[in-house]
Design a protein around this motif. Structure first.
Motif, PDB file in Angstrom:
ATOM      1  N   ASP A 222       0.841  -1.186   0.000  1.00  7.69           N
ATOM      2  CA  ASP A 222       0.000   0.000   0.000  1.00  7.69           C
ATOM      3  C   ASP A 222       0.881   1.243   0.000  1.00  7.69           C
ATOM      4  OD1 ASP A 222      -1.700   2.097   0.584  1.00  7.69           O
ATOM      5  OD2 ASP A 222      -2.791   1.047   2.162  1.00  7.69           O
ATOM      6  N   THR A 248      -0.053  -0.294  -4.617  1.00  4.45           N
ATOM      7  CA  THR A 248      -1.477   0.031  -4.705  1.00  4.45           C
ATOM      8  C   THR A 248      -1.768   1.418  -4.136  1.00  4.45           C
ATOM      9  OG1 THR A 248      -2.105  -0.858  -2.535  1.00  4.45           O
ATOM     10  CG2 THR A 248      -1.958  -2.419  -4.359  1.00  4.45           C
ATOM     11  N   LYS A 249      -2.946   1.929  -4.476  1.00  2.58           N
ATOM     12  CA  LYS A 249      -3.454   3.206  -3.954  1.00  2.58           C
ATOM     13  C   LYS A 249      -2.539   4.384  -4.284  1.00  2.58           C
ATOM     14  CE  LYS A 249      -5.753   0.779  -0.165  1.00  2.58           C
ATOM     15  NZ  LYS A 249      -5.896   0.626   1.300  1.00  2.58           N
ATOM     16  N   GLY A 252      -4.135   7.860  -4.139  1.00  2.00           N
ATOM     17  CA  GLY A 252      -4.571   8.435  -2.871  1.00  2.00           C
ATOM     18  C   GLY A 252      -3.762   9.652  -2.478  1.00  2.00           C
ATOM     19  N   THR A 254      -1.300  10.625  -0.691  1.00  2.00           N
ATOM     20  CA  THR A 254      -0.196   9.985   0.016  1.00  2.00           C
ATOM     21  C   THR A 254       1.124  10.683  -0.276  1.00  2.00           C
ATOM     22  OG1 THR A 254       1.094   7.941   0.143  1.00  2.00           O
ATOM     23  CG2 THR A 254       0.000   8.368  -1.909  1.00  2.00           C
ATOM     24  N   GLU A 277      -9.853   2.247  -7.681  1.00  2.00           N
ATOM     25  CA  GLU A 277     -10.582   1.109  -7.133  1.00  2.00           C
ATOM     26  C   GLU A 277     -11.153   0.186  -8.209  1.00  2.00           C
ATOM     27  OE1 GLU A 277     -13.530   2.634  -4.531  1.00  2.00           O
ATOM     28  OE2 GLU A 277     -12.106   3.508  -3.115  1.00  2.00           O
TER      29      GLU A 277
END
Length: 451
Positions: A222, A248-249, A252, A254, A277
């Motif tokens: 992640d 992944t993500k 986002g 981040t 998603e």
């Protein structure tokens, strides 16, 4: 979007350098201190950040920069090249796959990082390339894990092999026999995760690899877990020997340090990145493109690829022709909004546009898109083809039909008129068109519908 704060910090550093003209060693040292702090704030591994800045400093203090007419641009170029090298080089790394027999991919990682979803995404990716993938349910502990894999497998039209709560290594072994009998050439093992790293998890993965010849051991991490993702990657690599990472993500909010650290710490490349998603939101990881995004240079190649994936050349050509001939009507506008949604929305497109980081994504107000579609759908075919016929009475009917206000209808018609005027400028003066585009403010004019 990933790296947003890092992009802002780096742009601030480069802006200071551009304001100085000629650079001194002191200027570069001060800039690299700020770059190092920006990287650490983005959760980049400390040693990675330190070594990166040392390498950039060494090159930036060389003759090519200090005697250049545009030293600040040379520094940006060096940072871009070193970021690309840090994440894996100019070309993306591709998963190995056999021409004959079965290629086995084992997904591993902590619980909640998206192994099952990304197993299905990989299945969809390979099916789109003409391969015949098979998903294998080796997670026999998490409630409904097998059922989840069956659901996502059905959504991407990829078969799922399962044997209930049998031992995972035996399930993998039986799955290989099934794949040989049914002509499946890509076998994707969805293994169990844990809330934290433990010996039982590692032992199970080792046993699977002892029973089945695994070609790629893929760690799903992640991106939002930052430095923790790198620690997990390091431990998994030491215990079972991973061959690559799926991050992944990455869409986002981040700091993105994992992408910049994982290769340097583990020596293993990032093969893919999950960008959303939906099951189609999986992209090969291109270090050079990611570096360009981090530095606010955009990612035009990915933008083009996304556009081509949702719109045929014929459709694009027809739309451009109608636009240039000033025949662009509400039906065309509706079609364009649908393309934007398929491509991940306006904010996703901004991240790939050069200078897109300078535009306030909030001003795009993607919530307005459904309202705009509702207004257009409430129009008659004649009104869509010729919006000029929409009088006050028609506006009231359209507003009532879509549950919005006459003011909302007027906003859309006003934006449409502005687009028409801009298209006329294109033929007369392309530079005037670009100025008009800036005045329009992109989709910002569509802000506030239905509020």
């Amino acid at each position: 979007m990933a790296f947003e704060s890092l992009t802002d910090r780096l742009n601030g550093v480069f802006k200071k350098l551009r304001g100085k003209g000629k650079l001194t060693e002191a200027d570069i040292k001060a800039a690299m201190r700020e770059v190092r702090m920006a990287l650490l704030e983005a959760d980049v591994n400390y040693k990675v950040a330190k070594d990166f800045c040392a390498q950039v400093s060494e090159r930036a203090m060389g003759q090519e920069v200090m005697e250049s007419l545009t030293p600040a641009q040379q520094v940006v170029k060096i940072v871009n090249e070193e970021l690309t090298k840090l994440m894996g080089g100019d070309e993306p790394q591709y998963l190995r796959s056999k021409n004959k027999g079965q290629t086995v991919l084992m997904m591993c990682g902590l619980q909640g990082n998206g192994k099952t979803t990304h197993a299905a995404k990989l299945g969809r990716y390979y099916r789109s390339q003409g391969r015949r993938p098979l998903l294998v349910a080796c997670d026999v502990y998490r409630p409904a894990a097998i059922e989840q894999l069956k659901i996502v497998g059905e959504q991407v039209n990829v078969p799922v092999f399962s044997m209930g709560t049998e031992k995972p290594e035996l399930i993998a072994e039986k799955a290989m026999a099934y794949a040989r009998d049914h002509g499946n050439d890509i076998v994707i093992l969805d293994t169990a995760g844990r809330l934290q790293i433990d010996e039982a998890l590692m032992d199970e993965l080792v046993r699977i690899k002892q029973h089945v010849e695994v070609d790629e051991t893929l760690l799903v991490v992640d991106a939002m877990s930052g430095q923790e993702a790198v620690n997990v990657a390091k431990t998994f690599n030491e215990k079972i020997g991973i061959t690559g990472v799926i991050l992944t993500k990455t869409d986002g909010d981040t700091r993105g340090g994992a992408a910049l650290s994982v290769l340097a710490v583990t020596g293993k490349p990032i093969y893919f990145q999950g960008t959303g998603e939906k099951l189609e939101d999986l992209e090969p990881f291109y270090p050079s493109r990611m570096s360009s995004r981090i530095l606010g240079m955009g990612d035009v190649l990915s933008l083009i690829e996304k556009a081509q994936s949702v719109q045929s050349d014929k459709e694009a050509e027809d739309a451009a022709k109608r636009l240039m001939e000033n025949k662009f009507d509400m039906n065309d506008l509706l079609a364009q909004f649908k393309q934007i949604k398929k491509m991940g929305g306006a904010s996703a497109l901004l991240a790939m546009m050069p200078g897109g980081n300078q535009i306030d994504a909030d001003a795009l107000d993607e919530k307005a898109l459904p309202h705009i579609e509702a207004i257009i759908y409430s129009m008659t075919p004649e009104e869509r083809a010729k919006p000029s016929i929409i009088n006050p009475k028609r506006k009231r009917r359209i507003a009532a039909g879509c549950g919005l206000t006459v003011e909302d209808v007027n906003k859309l018609l006003k934006q449409y008129d502005m687009m028409q005027k801009m298209m006329k400028k294109v033929k007369r003066n392309p530079k005037g068109f670009m100025r008009g585009l800036g005045n329009l403010g992109g989709m910002g004019g569509f802000k506030g519908f239905g509020r």
